[in-house]
Design an enzyme around this catalytic site. Structure first.
Site, PDB file in Angstrom:
ATOM      1  N   TYR A 131      -6.813  10.331   3.861  1.00 42.42           N
ATOM      2  CA  TYR A 131      -5.433  10.715   3.539  1.00 42.42           C
ATOM      3  C   TYR A 131      -5.428  11.584   2.278  1.00 42.42           C
ATOM      4  O   TYR A 131      -6.487  11.894   1.729  1.00 42.42           O
ATOM      5  CB  TYR A 131      -4.549   9.461   3.416  1.00 42.42           C
ATOM      6  CG  TYR A 131      -4.359   8.796   4.769  1.00 42.42           C
ATOM      7  CD1 TYR A 131      -3.665   9.449   5.785  1.00 42.42           C
ATOM      8  CD2 TYR A 131      -4.896   7.550   5.052  1.00 42.42           C
ATOM      9  CE1 TYR A 131      -3.510   8.873   7.043  1.00 42.42           C
ATOM     10  CE2 TYR A 131      -4.746   6.967   6.307  1.00 42.42           C
ATOM     11  CZ  TYR A 131      -4.054   7.634   7.297  1.00 42.42           C
ATOM     12  OH  TYR A 131      -3.904   7.078   8.537  1.00 42.42           O
ATOM     13  N   CYS A 135     -11.549  -4.900  20.220  1.00 42.95           N
ATOM     14  CA  CYS A 135     -11.304  -4.038  21.399  1.00 42.95           C
ATOM     15  C   CYS A 135     -10.387  -2.864  21.064  1.00 42.95           C
ATOM     16  O   CYS A 135     -10.434  -1.829  21.725  1.00 42.95           O
ATOM     17  CB  CYS A 135     -10.726  -4.855  22.541  1.00 42.95           C
ATOM     18  SG  CYS A 135      -9.014  -5.390  22.278  1.00 42.95           S
ATOM     19  N   GLN A 192       0.870  -1.185   0.000  1.00 45.13           N
ATOM     20  CA  GLN A 192       0.000   0.000   0.000  1.00 45.13           C
ATOM     21  C   GLN A 192       0.904   1.231   0.000  1.00 45.13           C
ATOM     22  O   GLN A 192       1.946   1.245   0.664  1.00 45.13           O
ATOM     23  CB  GLN A 192      -0.907   0.019   1.226  1.00 45.13           C
ATOM     24  CG  GLN A 192      -1.961   1.117   1.090  1.00 45.13           C
ATOM     25  CD  GLN A 192      -2.886   1.232   2.286  1.00 45.13           C
ATOM     26  OE1 GLN A 192      -2.418   1.435   3.404  1.00 45.13           O
ATOM     27  NE2 GLN A 192      -4.182   1.117   2.068  1.00 45.13           N
ATOM     28  N   CYS A 237      -3.884  -3.115  19.038  1.00 41.07           N
ATOM     29  CA  CYS A 237      -3.528  -2.669  17.679  1.00 41.07           C
ATOM     30  C   CYS A 237      -3.533  -1.144  17.588  1.00 41.07           C
ATOM     31  O   CYS A 237      -2.463  -0.517  17.564  1.00 41.07           O
ATOM     32  CB  CYS A 237      -4.451  -3.317  16.654  1.00 41.07           C
ATOM     33  SG  CYS A 237      -6.207  -3.160  16.979  1.00 41.07           S
TER      34      CYS A 237
END
Ligand SMILES: Cc1cc2nc3c(=O)[nH]c(=O)nc-3n(C[C@H](O)[C@H](O)[C@H](O)COP(=O)(O)OP(=O)(O)OC[C@H]3O[C@@H](n4cnc5c(N)ncnc54)[C@H](O)[C@@H]3O)c2cc1C
Ligand SMILES: Cc1cc2nc3c(=O)[nH]c(=O)nc-3n(C[C@H](O)[C@H](O)[C@H](O)COP(=O)(O)O)c2cc1C
Length: 640
Positions: free
Chosen positions: A171, A343, A101, A347
């Site tokens: 973005y 949750c 990406q 991360c």
């Protein structure tokens, strides 16, 4: 089984072994200069080994001022290319198609990150970052267009199969496309054809610098979910233009920084929540469409594919919780898959403070480079584990895998400790799947879990184990200084969630941390009147941003009243006297205490006094969150 998911798919002559794709996720695992590390490689390699058909890496910055996080990979200069050659070889060796990406984050970064004022189509700051931004000149726009193409060229030289332009999540590409962030009056602003010009130029520049069979994908938020932002209908108009510019697939996601809960939906969002958006996009293009968003079960992905809503399914956090989920699902071993519970603590909670991304349920994730899958104990021992909460169960799994003889004792009828209580409030039920996963592993390892057995020092002496792991957790703190705290209608959040006490018709919850708020939400969900009293300025501040927004929304839906900067002066029969920002006296037939917890480690103290070999882990050592408890259990279990 799962024939849709486990069928092959070909893009631009590259055949994917199945239709599971790893969604791009910043993990902050590269060097500060954007070059590759063994940690980054081992992390992706594990997913390739785990059976994913295609891996889309986190976003490579196309220019240094396009970085949104400190340790994202970069291909903004030729010297970085070689560092990724070994990476691409190792991923390919495991049979996955590999896409880089690529992005420029525009205004969704900060001056501290990039050392200059962030660039953007217009001078409006990002509502989340709230920093001044620089309106790009035409010359700067052309520089970024070239940078996208050069970055893609380097990706091809490094051995990637393709690139994905990150045109989603607010973005730079998305900033130009959206009236929400683009107020330009030149050829890059105003009419839709002008707002998409930047994206078209970037795609064409990329195409001109790579070979014909190199895959060029585009990620787009179908709906930005902010007032004045791009909608699904706009996206359906735009996608055919991108197709004509030369892309090979469309990856349909949602949100931007102003709508983090859409960008990364938490446990409050239903599974596959934007599959229909992917289906709508499929109707306007012949290109393959990837759907993403809360696919935490391979069976759901298979069904969405079966309905024809998408061609491929991307798994973000599910691939962090279990990088081997495709292989396990293919073998029908669903009981061995760790399910993402949405949750966001490990991360998103890991990367926002610029640390590595993690998963609270899986201590291997992002630590593959220095964590062997199994360790073998030099001297097998007899290990007694006290407490079947997440810490005790994790220690038991790792100790048994290492070759020790393990027994777990739990005083309750059920496993999971406080984490299991955390599964009771609305939308949090998937927590229970993790406890079940731990129990499944113990069953396979032949480790007995003895329920309804409270461990005392006598039992420890009788069992004569070599090591006693005390994982007895924490108990609720009771604010003894509040007059009336001993009255019979005063209970703890633990009591309510465990079913030992019911919420009243008018309940006051003392403490507005996440436990207090979730308990209030639980009681209010059965149409009871609930007020949360919090001494600080705000509530649920210990939650991650996305789940917090969604929790507060849910509480509002359930009409929970929130009083901040307010304390309880006294509890009386039938009422609670408040002071501070609100000094009302509230009617209350039930008062619920949720002001934190304290370690429950009296057993450990007794055993240490006896001279036993005792290890204390999890909340019994220091009250915290499940991720800490699981990690401590994991580390102890493999080091006994
Ligand atoms: C309502 C609530 C919601 C929560 N939600 C979240 C969340 O969403 N995310 C998160 O990360 N964390 C959450 N937490 C915190 C998390 O649950 C704890 O950090 C975690 O459970 C601690 O794990 P543990 O194994 O150390 O202890 P515990 O979970 O407390 O487990 C200890 C176990 O030991 C048993 N035990 C105690 N003494 C004995 C004995 N003498 N003999 C035998 N058994 C004994 C207990 O019965 C219990 O089952 C929540 C906590 C609560 C209370
Ligand atoms: C830690 C983390 C980092 C992310 N970084 C990116 C990123 O670099 N690029 C991107 O397009 N999306 C990123 N996302 C969004 C994911 O790709 C995905 O769209 C989102 O998590 C929802 O999918 P899931 O429910 O399968 O996790 C990130 C999400 C997480 C949790």
């Amino acid at each position: 089984m799962l024939d849709n998911l486990f069928s092959t798919f070909t893009i631009k002559g590259k055949t994917l072994r199945n239709r599971s794709v790893v969604a791009p996720m910043v993990m902050n695992l590269c060097n500060l200069d954007g070059t590759c590390t063994e940690r980054f490689t081992a992390y992706h390699e594990t997913k390739a080994k785990g059976g994913f058909g295609m891996i889309i890496t986190e976003d490579f910055a196309v220019m240094p001022n396009g970085k949104g996080f400190i340790q994202v990979p970069g291909l903004w200069e030729d010297s970085q290319t070689d560092t990724f050659k070994e990476f691409t070889k190792r991923i390919h060796a495991q049979g996955a198609v590999l896409i880089a990406q690529i992005y420029h984050c525009g205004r969704q970064t900060s001056i501290q990150m990039i050392g200059e004022v962030p660039w953007a189509p217009s001078a409006d700051p990002c509502p989340l970052m709230q920093e001044p931004v620089h309106e790009m000149t035409i010359d700067e726009i052309k520089q970024v267009v070239e940078a996208f193409g050069d970055c893609a060229r380097r990706a091809e030289e490094a051995g990637f199969d393709g690139v994905e332009l990150h045109g989603a999540h607010g973005y730079l590409l998305a900033q130009f496309m959206s009236p929400y962030s683009n107020q330009r009056t030149d050829e890059y602003g105003g009419a839709m054809e002008n707002r998409i010009r930047f994206a078209e130029e970037c795609i064409r520049n990329v195409r001109s610098k790579v070979t014909d069979d190199f895959i060029v994908g585009y990620r787009i938020s179908a709906d930005e979910h902010v007032s004045g932002g791009r909608t699904l209908e706009d996206t359906k108009t735009i996608v055919p233009y991108l197709e004509r510019a030369g892309i090979d697939y469309v990856h349909v996601t949602a949100g931007c920084y102003g709508a983090i809960d859409a960008l990364c939906p938490s446990m409050y969002t239903k599974h596959a929540w934007i599959a229909d958006d992917a289906m709508e996009v499929k109707q306007v293009t012949k290109l393959p469409v990837i759907s993403v968003g809360r696919y935490n079960d391979m069976r759901i992905a298979d069904q969405v594919l079966g309905c024809g809503k998408a061609d491929l399914i991307a798994f973000g956090r599910a691939s962090l919780a279990d990088p081997a989920a495709p292989n396990k699902a293919k073998e029908g071993r669903f009981e061995d898959i760790i399910t993402c519970i949405g949750c966001e603590q490990g991360c998103i909670g890991g990367i926002l403070p610029q640390g590595p991304g993690q998963c609270i349920l899986n201590p291997f994730t992002a630590n593959e480079y220095n964590t062997p899958y199994e360790v073998k104990a030099e001297t097998p021992k007899k290990v007694m584990i006290v407490g079947a909460g997440p810490a005790g169960l994790e220690a038991a799994i790792e100790a048994a895998k290492s070759g020790h003889t393990v027994e777990v004792y739990e005083k309750r009828r059920w496993a999971g400790g406080q984490f299991r209580l955390g599964a009771v409030p609305p939308s949090k039920g998937e927590i229970a799947s993790f406890i079940q996963w731990q129990l499944n592993q113990l069953k396979k390892l032949n480790v007995p879990v003895c329920f309804e057995t409270e461990v005392t020092k006598d039992l420890v002496v009788e069992k004569a184990s070599d090591v006693v792991v005390v994982a007895t957790g924490a108990e609720p703190l009771i604010p003894a200084s509040i007059p009336g705290i001993d009255l019979p209608h005063v209970v703890t959040a633990h009591d309510v969630l465990e079913g030992k006490a019911l919420g009243g018709n008018r309940t006051v919850v003392i403490g507005g941390g996440s436990v207090g708020c979730e308990t209030a939400n639980y009681i209010a969900s059965s149409h009871k009147a609930v007020t949360v009293v919090e001494m600080l300025e705000d509530v649920a501040t210990d939650e991650q941003t996305g789940p917090r927004w969604q929790l507060l929304e849910d509480m509002e839906k359930h009409h929970v009243r929130i009083l901040t900067e307010t304390t309880v002066k006294e509890i009386k029969e039938g009422c609670v006297v408040l002071e501070g920002a609100c000094n009302e006296t509230l009617k209350a037939d039930k008062v619920v205490i949720a002001v934190g917890s304290k370690p429950q480690n009296s057993l450990a103290e007794e055993l240490i006094a006896l001279g036993c070999n005792v290890k204390v882990i999890g909340d019994a050592a220091k009250a915290g969150l499940a991720g800490k408890a699981i990690r401590e259990g994991f580390e102890l279990g493999r080091s006994l």
